[in-house]
Design a protein around this motif. Structure first.
Motif, PDB file in Angstrom:
ATOM      1  N   GLU A 239       0.827  -1.201   0.000  1.00  0.00           N
ATOM      2  CA  GLU A 239       0.000   0.000   0.000  1.00  0.00           C
ATOM      3  C   GLU A 239       0.866   1.256   0.000  1.00  0.00           C
ATOM      4  O   GLU A 239       1.872   1.335   0.703  1.00  0.00           O
ATOM      5  CB  GLU A 239      -0.893   0.028   1.241  1.00  0.00           C
ATOM      6  N   SER A 240       0.454   2.242  -0.778  1.00  0.00           N
ATOM      7  CA  SER A 240       1.106   3.548  -0.770  1.00  0.00           C
ATOM      8  C   SER A 240       0.150   4.576  -0.187  1.00  0.00           C
ATOM      9  O   SER A 240      -0.986   4.704  -0.630  1.00  0.00           O
ATOM     10  CB  SER A 240       1.501   3.963  -2.189  1.00  0.00           C
ATOM     11  N   HIS A 241       0.616   5.308   0.826  1.00  0.00           N
ATOM     12  CA  HIS A 241      -0.183   6.366   1.447  1.00  0.00           C
ATOM     13  C   HIS A 241       0.403   7.746   1.128  1.00  0.00           C
ATOM     14  O   HIS A 241       0.154   8.711   1.844  1.00  0.00           O
ATOM     15  CB  HIS A 241      -0.236   6.156   2.965  1.00  0.00           C
ATOM     16  N   ALA A 242       1.145   7.806   0.021  1.00  0.00           N
ATOM     17  CA  ALA A 242       1.841   9.049  -0.324  1.00  0.00           C
ATOM     18  C   ALA A 242       0.877  10.199  -0.600  1.00  0.00           C
ATOM     19  O   ALA A 242       1.194  11.353  -0.332  1.00  0.00           O
ATOM     20  CB  ALA A 242       2.737   8.812  -1.541  1.00  0.00           C
ATOM     21  N   GLY A 243      -0.308   9.885  -1.135  1.00  0.00           N
ATOM     22  CA  GLY A 243      -1.225  10.952  -1.522  1.00  0.00           C
ATOM     23  C   GLY A 243      -2.262  11.304  -0.478  1.00  0.00           C
ATOM     24  O   GLY A 243      -3.179  12.083  -0.752  1.00  0.00           O
ATOM     25  N   VAL A 244      -2.145  10.753   0.714  1.00  0.00           N
ATOM     26  CA  VAL A 244      -3.157  10.996   1.749  1.00  0.00           C
ATOM     27  C   VAL A 244      -3.028  12.424   2.275  1.00  0.00           C
ATOM     28  O   VAL A 244      -1.960  12.854   2.693  1.00  0.00           O
ATOM     29  CB  VAL A 244      -3.002   9.986   2.917  1.00  0.00           C
ATOM     30  N   ARG A 245      -4.151  13.142   2.269  1.00  0.00           N
ATOM     31  CA  ARG A 245      -4.164  14.522   2.742  1.00  0.00           C
ATOM     32  C   ARG A 245      -5.219  14.769   3.816  1.00  0.00           C
ATOM     33  O   ARG A 245      -5.002  15.571   4.719  1.00  0.00           O
ATOM     34  CB  ARG A 245      -4.422  15.479   1.553  1.00  0.00           C
ATOM     35  N   ALA A 246      -6.368  14.119   3.711  1.00  0.00           N
ATOM     36  CA  ALA A 246      -7.444  14.308   4.692  1.00  0.00           C
ATOM     37  C   ALA A 246      -7.745  12.969   5.349  1.00  0.00           C
ATOM     38  O   ALA A 246      -8.009  11.978   4.664  1.00  0.00           O
ATOM     39  CB  ALA A 246      -8.696  14.859   4.012  1.00  0.00           C
ATOM     40  N   ILE A 247      -7.685  12.942   6.680  1.00  0.00           N
ATOM     41  CA  ILE A 247      -7.917  11.684   7.385  1.00  0.00           C
ATOM     42  C   ILE A 247      -9.051  11.844   8.392  1.00  0.00           C
ATOM     43  O   ILE A 247      -9.334  12.941   8.873  1.00  0.00           O
ATOM     44  CB  ILE A 247      -6.636  11.211   8.121  1.00  0.00           C
ATOM     45  N   GLY A 248      -9.677  10.739   8.691  1.00  0.00           N
ATOM     46  CA  GLY A 248     -10.683  10.683   9.739  1.00  0.00           C
ATOM     47  C   GLY A 248     -10.266   9.661  10.769  1.00  0.00           C
ATOM     48  O   GLY A 248      -9.661   8.639  10.434  1.00  0.00           O
ATOM     49  N   VAL A 249     -10.542   9.936  12.043  1.00  0.00           N
ATOM     50  CA  VAL A 249     -10.206   8.999  13.111  1.00  0.00           C
ATOM     51  C   VAL A 249     -11.419   8.826  14.005  1.00  0.00           C
ATOM     52  O   VAL A 249     -12.137   9.783  14.303  1.00  0.00           O
ATOM     53  CB  VAL A 249      -8.982   9.493  13.927  1.00  0.00           C
TER      54      VAL A 249
ATOM     55  N   HIS B 145       4.562   3.872   4.990  1.00  0.00           N
ATOM     56  CA  HIS B 145       3.909   3.569   3.709  1.00  0.00           C
ATOM     57  C   HIS B 145       3.986   4.737   2.736  1.00  0.00           C
ATOM     58  O   HIS B 145       3.154   4.882   1.839  1.00  0.00           O
ATOM     59  CB  HIS B 145       2.452   3.168   3.946  1.00  0.00           C
ATOM     60  N   GLY B 146       4.989   5.575   2.904  1.00  0.00           N
ATOM     61  CA  GLY B 146       5.234   6.637   1.942  1.00  0.00           C
ATOM     62  C   GLY B 146       4.464   7.912   2.189  1.00  0.00           C
ATOM     63  O   GLY B 146       4.563   8.859   1.391  1.00  0.00           O
ATOM     64  N   GLY B 147       3.686   7.992   3.257  1.00  0.00           N
ATOM     65  CA  GLY B 147       2.948   9.198   3.569  1.00  0.00           C
ATOM     66  C   GLY B 147       3.796  10.176   4.376  1.00  0.00           C
ATOM     67  O   GLY B 147       4.854   9.812   4.901  1.00  0.00           O
ATOM     68  N   GLU B 148       3.320  11.409   4.477  1.00  0.00           N
ATOM     69  CA  GLU B 148       4.048  12.437   5.206  1.00  0.00           C
ATOM     70  C   GLU B 148       3.101  13.112   6.191  1.00  0.00           C
ATOM     71  O   GLU B 148       2.156  13.799   5.785  1.00  0.00           O
ATOM     72  CB  GLU B 148       4.612  13.471   4.229  1.00  0.00           C
ATOM     73  N   PRO B 149       3.316  12.917   7.499  1.00  0.00           N
ATOM     74  CA  PRO B 149       2.414  13.526   8.489  1.00  0.00           C
ATOM     75  C   PRO B 149       2.244  15.036   8.324  1.00  0.00           C
ATOM     76  O   PRO B 149       1.150  15.568   8.528  1.00  0.00           O
ATOM     77  CB  PRO B 149       3.080  13.174   9.826  1.00  0.00           C
ATOM     78  N   THR B 150       3.306  15.738   7.934  1.00  0.00           N
ATOM     79  CA  THR B 150       3.202  17.195   7.772  1.00  0.00           C
ATOM     80  C   THR B 150       2.403  17.582   6.533  1.00  0.00           C
ATOM     81  O   THR B 150       2.049  18.756   6.370  1.00  0.00           O
ATOM     82  CB  THR B 150       4.599  17.820   7.696  1.00  0.00           C
ATOM     83  N   ALA B 151       2.123  16.610   5.665  1.00  0.00           N
ATOM     84  CA  ALA B 151       1.330  16.897   4.458  1.00  0.00           C
ATOM     85  C   ALA B 151      -0.169  16.758   4.710  1.00  0.00           C
ATOM     86  O   ALA B 151      -0.973  17.102   3.838  1.00  0.00           O
ATOM     87  CB  ALA B 151       1.753  15.967   3.320  1.00  0.00           C
ATOM     88  N   ILE B 152      -0.546  16.249   5.874  1.00  0.00           N
ATOM     89  CA  ILE B 152      -1.971  16.103   6.201  1.00  0.00           C
ATOM     90  C   ILE B 152      -2.566  17.492   6.424  1.00  0.00           C
ATOM     91  O   ILE B 152      -2.085  18.270   7.245  1.00  0.00           O
ATOM     92  CB  ILE B 152      -2.153  15.233   7.462  1.00  0.00           C
ATOM     93  N   THR B 153      -3.631  17.796   5.688  1.00  0.00           N
ATOM     94  CA  THR B 153      -4.250  19.124   5.762  1.00  0.00           C
ATOM     95  C   THR B 153      -5.479  19.154   6.662  1.00  0.00           C
ATOM     96  O   THR B 153      -5.817  20.209   7.203  1.00  0.00           O
ATOM     97  CB  THR B 153      -4.653  19.599   4.362  1.00  0.00           C
ATOM     98  N   HIS B 154      -6.173  18.018   6.805  1.00  0.00           N
ATOM     99  CA  HIS B 154      -7.395  17.980   7.606  1.00  0.00           C
ATOM    100  C   HIS B 154      -7.453  16.679   8.413  1.00  0.00           C
ATOM    101  O   HIS B 154      -7.136  15.605   7.889  1.00  0.00           O
ATOM    102  CB  HIS B 154      -8.648  18.073   6.734  1.00  0.00           C
ATOM    103  N   VAL B 155      -7.873  16.801   9.665  1.00  0.00           N
ATOM    104  CA  VAL B 155      -8.119  15.645  10.519  1.00  0.00           C
ATOM    105  C   VAL B 155      -9.534  15.773  11.065  1.00  0.00           C
ATOM    106  O   VAL B 155      -9.845  16.721  11.782  1.00  0.00           O
ATOM    107  CB  VAL B 155      -7.116  15.554  11.694  1.00  0.00           C
ATOM    108  N   SER B 156     -10.390  14.815  10.712  1.00  0.00           N
ATOM    109  CA  SER B 156     -11.775  14.814  11.191  1.00  0.00           C
ATOM    110  C   SER B 156     -11.887  13.831  12.352  1.00  0.00           C
ATOM    111  O   SER B 156     -11.394  12.702  12.271  1.00  0.00           O
ATOM    112  CB  SER B 156     -12.729  14.400  10.067  1.00  0.00           C
ATOM    113  N   MET B 157     -12.546  14.268  13.435  1.00  0.00           N
ATOM    114  CA  MET B 157     -12.622  13.434  14.633  1.00  0.00           C
ATOM    115  C   MET B 157     -13.828  13.825  15.456  1.00  0.00           C
ATOM    116  O   MET B 157     -14.540  14.798  15.146  1.00  0.00           O
ATOM    117  CB  MET B 157     -11.350  13.616  15.465  1.00  0.00           C
ATOM    118  N   ASP B 158     -14.066  13.068  16.538  1.00  0.00           N
ATOM    119  CA  ASP B 158     -15.047  13.524  17.508  1.00  0.00           C
ATOM    120  C   ASP B 158     -14.357  14.543  18.424  1.00  0.00           C
ATOM    121  O   ASP B 158     -13.243  14.965  18.165  1.00  0.00           O
ATOM    122  CB  ASP B 158     -15.644  12.353  18.296  1.00  0.00           C
TER     123      ASP B 158
END
Length: 301
Positions: free
Chosen positions: A162-172, A217-230
């Motif tokens: 799996e490649s997570h290089a393009g991940v920008r918006a995540i939900g937890v 998996h090739g992602g970059e934490p500093t590249a995450i633009t949005h985190v959706s959560m409770d």
């Protein structure tokens, strides 16, 4: 001696061998040598033979190396009709003159170290998303922990690719496990709507664990633009530490749930002085287009 079909006993046996060799997808030098049918035990056993005296070295690839010995192995296969099927073979080991190693030949119907055929493992992976592993084990008549080993192997292989290089918006979010005794935090790619990661716990540390996995998996934490959560304080603290450049968004479900709770509290407090508010709970939760005539009159009042 021949029967009415004109085939000798040996001829019929060879035809059965050929039939099951083809049914199992075997190619030379592998072939079915013996079929043992035990209807009273509900099983059928296939003895498979390697019919060559030389083979390329599995370690270095040197051609035409002599066989060193053979080791007995068995595998559970897909059922034949209602009968449990098992494959048995004496798997050769090659003694290589080129590299000096003694290496076991890989069988074409199973992966190394497994006691199931690849087709049986494929069936396990098909059942796993649709039922519990315990239920799948009962259906396949296999202990669930053995199926878990199959699932963990293939899921691990799939995740490694799996490649997570393009991940920008995540939900937890967290979900209960073992009847609420433990919790698991799950992380999603909100753009591609796919599960990225799951880990035990629901605290600040779980976001750190996910950040590490994302990077692996090739992602970059500093590249995450949005985190959706409770509105969990632990999740908010974890997002601030591990995804410092991301905008924290509270998911709509929890915002609406909190506003609905607040609305009910106010209604219950005011119904004491305004009796006409009694029975308006459901109307307050509806869109105006869905109000009944009575609810419309009450809401306008």
């Amino acid at each position: 001696m021949e029967d009415n079909s004109g085939l000798s006993s040996r001829g019929r046996f060879l035809m059965i061998e050929t039939l099951f060799t083809q049914a199992l997808g075997l190619v030379a030098p592998w072939q079915v040598e013996e079929v043992i049918f035990k209807p009273e035990s509900g099983r059928i056993d296939f003895q498979v033979r390697f019919g060559a005296a030389i083979h390329a070295c599995p370690a270095c690839g040197a051609a035409a190396q002599p066989l060193h010995d053979r080791l007995a192995r068995s595998w559970r296969h897909l059922d034949f009709f209602q009968y449990e099927a098992n494959l048995h073979a004496e798997v050769p080991r090659v003694a290589c003159a080129a590299c000096g190693k003694v290496t076991q030949i890989a069988v074409p119907w199973a992966r190394e170290g497994s006691r199931f055929t690849l087709l049986f493992e494929a069936l396990t992976l098909m059942l796993a998303p649709t039922m519990s592993v315990l239920a799948a084990g009962r259906l396949l008549r296999v202990r669930s922990r053995r199926l878990w080993r199959v699932i963990n192997h293939h899921v691990g292989q799939a995740r490694a690719q799996e490649s997570h290089a393009g991940v920008r918006a995540i939900g937890v979010d967290e979900t209960a496990s073992k009847r609420g005794q433990t919790y698991i935090s799950v992380f999603y790619d909100l753009d591609k709507q796919r599960l990225l990661f799951a880990t035990p716990g629901r605290d600040k540390a779980t976001l750190g664990t996910f950040a590490s996995d994302l990077a692996e998996h090739g992602g970059e934490p500093t590249a995450i633009t949005h985190v959706s959560m409770d509105m969990s304080g632990s999740f908010q603290a974890g997002a601030a530490e591990h995804f410092p450049d991301a905008e924290v968004c509270f998911d709509r479900f929890h915002v609406v749930a909190l506003s609905s709770t607040a609305l009910d509290e106010v209604r219950r407090a005011e119904v004491k002085s305004e009796p006409q508010l009694k029975g308006t709970r459901w109307g307050l939760h509806k869109k105006p287009a869905d109000w009944t005539v009575k609810q419309t009159e009450t809401m306008h009042w």
